[in-house]
Design an enzyme around this catalytic site. Structure first.
Site, mmCIF file in Angstrom:
data_model
loop_
_atom_site.group_PDB
_atom_site.id
_atom_site.type_symbol
_atom_site.label_atom_id
_atom_site.label_comp_id
_atom_site.label_asym_id
_atom_site.label_seq_id
_atom_site.Cartn_x
_atom_site.Cartn_y
_atom_site.Cartn_z
ATOM 1 N N CYS A 93 2.765 -2.239 2.946
ATOM 2 C CA CYS A 93 4.198 -2.508 2.793
ATOM 3 C C CYS A 93 4.666 -3.800 3.469
ATOM 4 O O CYS A 93 4.371 -4.873 2.977
ATOM 5 C CB CYS A 93 4.999 -1.294 3.248
ATOM 6 S SG CYS A 93 6.637 -1.245 2.494
ATOM 7 N N HIS A 191 2.571 4.275 1.555
ATOM 8 C CA HIS A 191 2.494 4.877 2.886
ATOM 9 C C HIS A 191 1.971 6.296 2.687
ATOM 10 O O HIS A 191 1.358 6.609 1.711
ATOM 11 C CB HIS A 191 3.890 4.988 3.518
ATOM 12 C CG HIS A 191 4.601 3.708 3.703
ATOM 13 N ND1 HIS A 191 4.363 2.882 4.768
ATOM 14 C CD2 HIS A 191 5.577 3.110 2.988
ATOM 15 C CE1 HIS A 191 5.167 1.832 4.691
ATOM 16 N NE2 HIS A 191 5.910 1.945 3.623
HETATM 17 N N1 GLN Z 1 11.151 -4.556 4.640
HETATM 18 C C1 GLN Z 1 10.346 -4.392 3.513
HETATM 19 C C2 GLN Z 1 11.090 -3.920 2.278
HETATM 20 O O1 GLN Z 1 12.026 -3.153 2.360
HETATM 21 C C3 GLN Z 1 9.195 -3.474 3.866
HETATM 22 C C4 GLN Z 1 9.581 -2.050 4.055
HETATM 23 C C5 GLN Z 1 8.468 -1.179 4.574
HETATM 24 O O2 GLN Z 1 7.495 -1.640 5.199
HETATM 25 N N2 GLN Z 1 8.623 0.120 4.351
HETATM 26 O O3 GLN Z 1 10.726 -4.329 1.223
#
Ligand code: GLN
Length: 245
Positions: A93, A191
């Site tokens: 992510c 995740h």
């Molecule tokens: N900030 C990033 C987004 O919202 C990654 C989010 C995350 O790692 N869950 O795209």
């Protein structure tokens, strides 16, 4: 064998307990008689060039990403060299986004990435949240996980996705692609954490790391009954969402 893991910014990028992925690798290595030695590579820490078999970077909010992005750029050359030397690398992510060329967050702030993966990301107004199921034809397997991101990731020319979205949003909610892979690098929005419910993928990453460590990449199969159940439950939740978008 001793597999050396470099965990990038564990204090900053650990959303949805992404560090659980390391625990899975540790348990699966130990079950085959190998050890994982995990070292944190934090802000201002040098990358111990040539001494890491697997790099890991988790997800985080825009705020945490902005905090680490400048430091990550200082590690760019060492990380690139390691990738070209076929070190394994798993990025989830927020960490995945920073492995691309750039990330423009919801506030319009542009963060430079380290360009290991040929992609860039732009945050959109709507978050893409929910269970995901991917078809990874290159491996003849599926991946199940959970995504939550505002970033839309666009793959550059010749980029190999990690998988095709069966259910969920994936990189951008439109292309049908999820993640990216290059050499022994895997980047993904999944995740969950990702590895407990996808044991084949955990072993793939472990095997790549073992190869880099100079060990035998063959891993004896494990029973994985609970893990397969976890995968099925997760995949079922994604299917229940019914297609993309
Ligand atoms: N900030 C990033 C987004 O919202 C990654 C989010 C995350 O790692 N869950 O795209």
């Amino acid at each position: 064998m001793n597999v050396r893991v470099g965990h990038l910014y564990p204090d900053y990028l650990n959303i949805y307990a992404d560090r659980g992925n390391i625990a899975v690798l540790q348990a699966r290595a130990r079950a085959r008689g190998h050890e994982l030695s995990v070292q944190a590579i934090g802000m201002h820490d040098p990358v111990p060039a040539g001494e890491i078999d697997l790099f890991y970077i988790g997800g985080g909010q825009d705020r945490e990403q902005a905090l680490v992005a400048h430091d990550l750029v200082t590690k760019q050359d060492a990380l690139r060299d390691a990738v070209e030397d076929d070190a394994a690398f798993l990025a989830v992510c927020g960490g995945y986004q920073l492995l691309g060329h750039s990330y423009r967050d919801v506030a319009g702030q542009e963060l430079l990435g380290i360009g290991i993966l040929p992609l860039h990301t732009i945050a959109g107004p709507r978050r893409m949240i929910g269970d995901v199921l991917l078809d990874c034809a290159w491996a003849g397997e599926t991946l199940a996980g959970f995504e939550n991101h505002a970033g839309r990731t666009l793959l550059g020319d010749g980029a190999e996705p990690l998988g095709r979205v069966v259910d969920g949003f994936g990189n951008d909610g439109e292309s049908g692609f999820e993640g990216c892979r290059y050499r022994k690098v895997f980047g993904t929005y999944l995740h969950g954490p990702l590895l407990p419910r996808n044991p084949w993928f955990a072993d793939r990453v472990l095997s790549d790391a073992l190869t880099h460590a100079g060990g035998d990449p063959e891993l004896t199969p494990l029973v994985d009954e609970l893990e397969r159940q976890a995968h099925e439950i997760s995949a079922g939740r994604a299917r229940a969402r019914g297609g993309r978008y």
